[in-house]
Design an enzyme around this catalytic site. Structure first.
Site, PDB file in Angstrom:
ATOM      1  N   CYS A  12       0.869  -1.142  -0.026  1.00 57.93           N
ATOM      2  CA  CYS A  12       0.191   0.052   0.021  1.00 57.93           C
ATOM      3  C   CYS A  12       0.908   1.165  -0.003  1.00 57.93           C
ATOM      4  O   CYS A  12       2.044   1.031   0.105  1.00 57.93           O
ATOM      5  CB  CYS A  12      -0.993   0.010   1.175  1.00 57.93           C
ATOM      6  SG  CYS A  12       0.212  -0.054   2.711  1.00 57.93           S
ATOM      7  N   HIS A  42       6.280  -6.495   7.162  1.00 60.75           N
ATOM      8  CA  HIS A  42       5.858  -7.945   7.759  1.00 60.75           C
ATOM      9  C   HIS A  42       6.394  -8.775   6.519  1.00 60.75           C
ATOM     10  O   HIS A  42       5.461  -9.416   6.000  1.00 60.75           O
ATOM     11  CB  HIS A  42       4.698  -8.066   7.986  1.00 60.75           C
ATOM     12  CG  HIS A  42       4.296  -7.771   9.508  1.00 60.75           C
ATOM     13  ND1 HIS A  42       4.804  -7.722  10.591  1.00 60.75           N
ATOM     14  CD2 HIS A  42       3.194  -6.912   9.731  1.00 60.75           C
ATOM     15  CE1 HIS A  42       4.247  -7.425  11.402  1.00 60.75           C
ATOM     16  NE2 HIS A  42       3.458  -6.628  11.311  1.00 60.75           N
ATOM     17  N   CYS A  99       2.756   6.099   8.380  1.00 63.46           N
ATOM     18  CA  CYS A  99       2.000   6.296   7.391  1.00 63.46           C
ATOM     19  C   CYS A  99       1.023   7.713   7.749  1.00 63.46           C
ATOM     20  O   CYS A  99       0.682   7.773   8.840  1.00 63.46           O
ATOM     21  CB  CYS A  99       1.055   5.236   7.289  1.00 63.46           C
ATOM     22  SG  CYS A  99      -0.253   5.588   5.987  1.00 63.46           S
ATOM     23  N   GLU A 129       0.447  -0.917  15.777  1.00 62.48           N
ATOM     24  CA  GLU A 129      -0.101   0.202  15.165  1.00 62.48           C
ATOM     25  C   GLU A 129      -1.050   0.365  16.442  1.00 62.48           C
ATOM     26  O   GLU A 129      -1.263   1.657  16.619  1.00 62.48           O
ATOM     27  CB  GLU A 129      -0.903   0.169  13.914  1.00 62.48           C
ATOM     28  CG  GLU A 129      -1.695   1.303  13.515  1.00 62.48           C
ATOM     29  CD  GLU A 129      -2.608   0.903  12.571  1.00 62.48           C
ATOM     30  OE1 GLU A 129      -2.475   0.082  11.404  1.00 62.48           O
ATOM     31  OE2 GLU A 129      -3.792   1.462  12.752  1.00 62.48           O
ATOM     32  N   SER A 223       1.584 -11.165   9.409  1.00 61.22           N
ATOM     33  CA  SER A 223       0.754  -9.867   8.651  1.00 61.22           C
ATOM     34  C   SER A 223      -0.543 -10.056   8.878  1.00 61.22           C
ATOM     35  O   SER A 223      -1.343 -10.872   8.414  1.00 61.22           O
ATOM     36  CB  SER A 223       1.238  -9.780   7.490  1.00 61.22           C
ATOM     37  OG  SER A 223       0.299  -8.888   6.690  1.00 61.22           O
ATOM     38  N   SER A 224      -1.210  -9.122   9.935  1.00 61.69           N
ATOM     39  CA  SER A 224      -2.710  -9.418  10.234  1.00 61.69           C
ATOM     40  C   SER A 224      -3.388  -8.800   8.981  1.00 61.69           C
ATOM     41  O   SER A 224      -4.474  -9.440   8.997  1.00 61.69           O
ATOM     42  CB  SER A 224      -2.921  -8.512  11.403  1.00 61.69           C
ATOM     43  OG  SER A 224      -2.745  -7.233  11.065  1.00 61.69           O
ATOM     44  N   ASN A 225      -3.012  -8.095   8.283  1.00 64.07           N
ATOM     45  CA  ASN A 225      -3.953  -7.650   7.120  1.00 64.07           C
ATOM     46  C   ASN A 225      -4.138  -8.743   6.201  1.00 64.07           C
ATOM     47  O   ASN A 225      -5.282  -8.938   5.481  1.00 64.07           O
ATOM     48  CB  ASN A 225      -3.631  -6.391   6.443  1.00 64.07           C
ATOM     49  CG  ASN A 225      -2.237  -6.554   5.508  1.00 64.07           C
ATOM     50  OD1 ASN A 225      -2.588  -6.734   4.455  1.00 64.07           O
ATOM     51  ND2 ASN A 225      -1.232  -6.243   6.131  1.00 64.07           N
TER      52      ASN A 225
HETATM   53 FE1  F3S Z   1      -0.879   1.280   4.408  1.00 63.72          FE
HETATM   54 FE2  F3S Z   1      -1.178   3.423   5.449  1.00 63.72          FE
HETATM   55 FE3  F3S Z   1      -3.371   2.307   4.800  1.00 63.72          FE
HETATM   56  S1  F3S Z   1       0.423   1.969   5.882  1.00 63.72           S
HETATM   57  S2  F3S Z   1      -2.888   0.248   4.921  1.00 63.72           S
HETATM   58  S3  F3S Z   1      -1.726   3.163   3.396  1.00 63.72           S
HETATM   59  S4  F3S Z   1      -2.890   3.231   6.686  1.00 63.72           S
END
Ligand code: F3S
Length: 282
Positions: A12, A42, A99, A129, A223-225
């Site tokens: 991302c 991650h 971010c 986070e 990686s949780s996502n």
């Molecule tokens: Fe990535 Fe920032 Fe969104 S790290 S998932 S662009 S909050």
């Protein structure tokens, strides 16, 4: 075999920015020690590459005093105010690659808690986070991960409640938690701080997995996502596999004429996604 890679698969904006910051600093300051606060990403392969180039990961504030002075890069997840201040006073040069979307949550939490609001962070308390976000609250923040937990939590009735979310949290679950809390008729405001990148990746993963016979979700084990992407795809496609690299693919998972979908978590580099695509096509 028809192979489709999700457009939103992989890095991302925030992770790309943080990883690029590290490589940039390596180029600009080849003789200065470079550190990252926690793993910058991650992904085991990227981390191994950075380690080869001399980047050291710092895990605790105690380590800093013993290290030669250099540049320390804060990763996309961000850190608590306390950690940030410690780093700043350590004599190292600090580059903040938090971010901007996470930074925004820090500012909301800091401001709202300062105004006397009870902060609720919807997310996983074990995630760095979330720990960072909690650390910007001027009063103790509550972390809630599920509707069940929300049902059992009764904030101080005198206080206005401000609810924010971990950027990678599932949108539906967040809405359910917010609903549960507002059912108790507290004076509450919810700020949807779920990152669009995550939402888009999840939405596309749901759509693609519903159209695919086989689905690959690529990402690091911790990686949780990626784990969330896997859960979503699994609901739509029973032949969903969680893999780290193309080497994890077993031949018996694939069959002729199958349509294969590929998505990847926010920390998966492009070359790994391409390798998986090539392996499926061959
Ligand atoms: Fe990535 Fe920032 Fe969104 S790290 S998932 S662009 S909050």
């Amino acid at each position: 075999m028809k192979v489709t890679v999700a457009k939103t698969a992989g890095f991302c904006f925030g992770v790309k920015r943080a990883v690029e910051t590290v490589y940039e600093q390596l180029n600009v300051h080849p003789d200065v020690p470079i550190y990252t606060w926690g793993p910058i990403i991650h992904n085991e392969e990227v981390l191994a590459d950075l380690e080869r180039r001399g980047v050291k990961t710092i895990e605790s504030l105690d380590e800093i005093g013993e290290l030669p002075k250099g540049i320390i890069i804060v990763r996309a997840h961000g850190v608590s105010r306390e950690v940030f201040e410690h780093l700043d006073q350590s004599g190292m040069r600090v580059i903040d690659a938090t971010c901007p979307f996470v930074k925004k949550i820090h500012r909301i939490v800091e401001q709202k808690s300062g105004e006397g609001n009870q902060i609720i962070v919807v997310g996983s308390g074990a995630h760095p986070e979330v720990q960072g976000i909690v650390g910007w609250s001027k009063t103790p923040a509550k972390v809630i991960e599920s509707v069940e937990e929300a049902g059992k939590y009764y904030p101080d009735a005198e206080k206005t409640v401000c609810i924010v979310a971990q950027t990678t949290f599932n949108y539906k679950k967040f809405k359910d938690v917010v609903e549960k809390i507002s059912e108790k008729s507290y004076d509450s405001t919810a700020v949807d701080t779920i990152c669009n990148a995550t939402y888009e990746r999840q939405r596309e993963a749901a759509e693609l997995s519903a159209q695919s016979d086989i689905m690959f979700v690529i990402g690091g084990k911790s990686s949780s996502n990626t784990q969330k992407l896997y859960e979503i795809c699994r609901q739509h496609c029973p032949h969903t596999h969680y893999i780290q690299t193309a080497e994890d693919i077993a031949d018996e998972w694939l069959w002729t004429d199958a349509s294969v979908g590929i998505t990847a978590g926010a920390s998966t580099p492009k070359n790994i996604i391409e390798e998986v695509q090539t392996k499926c096509q061959n």
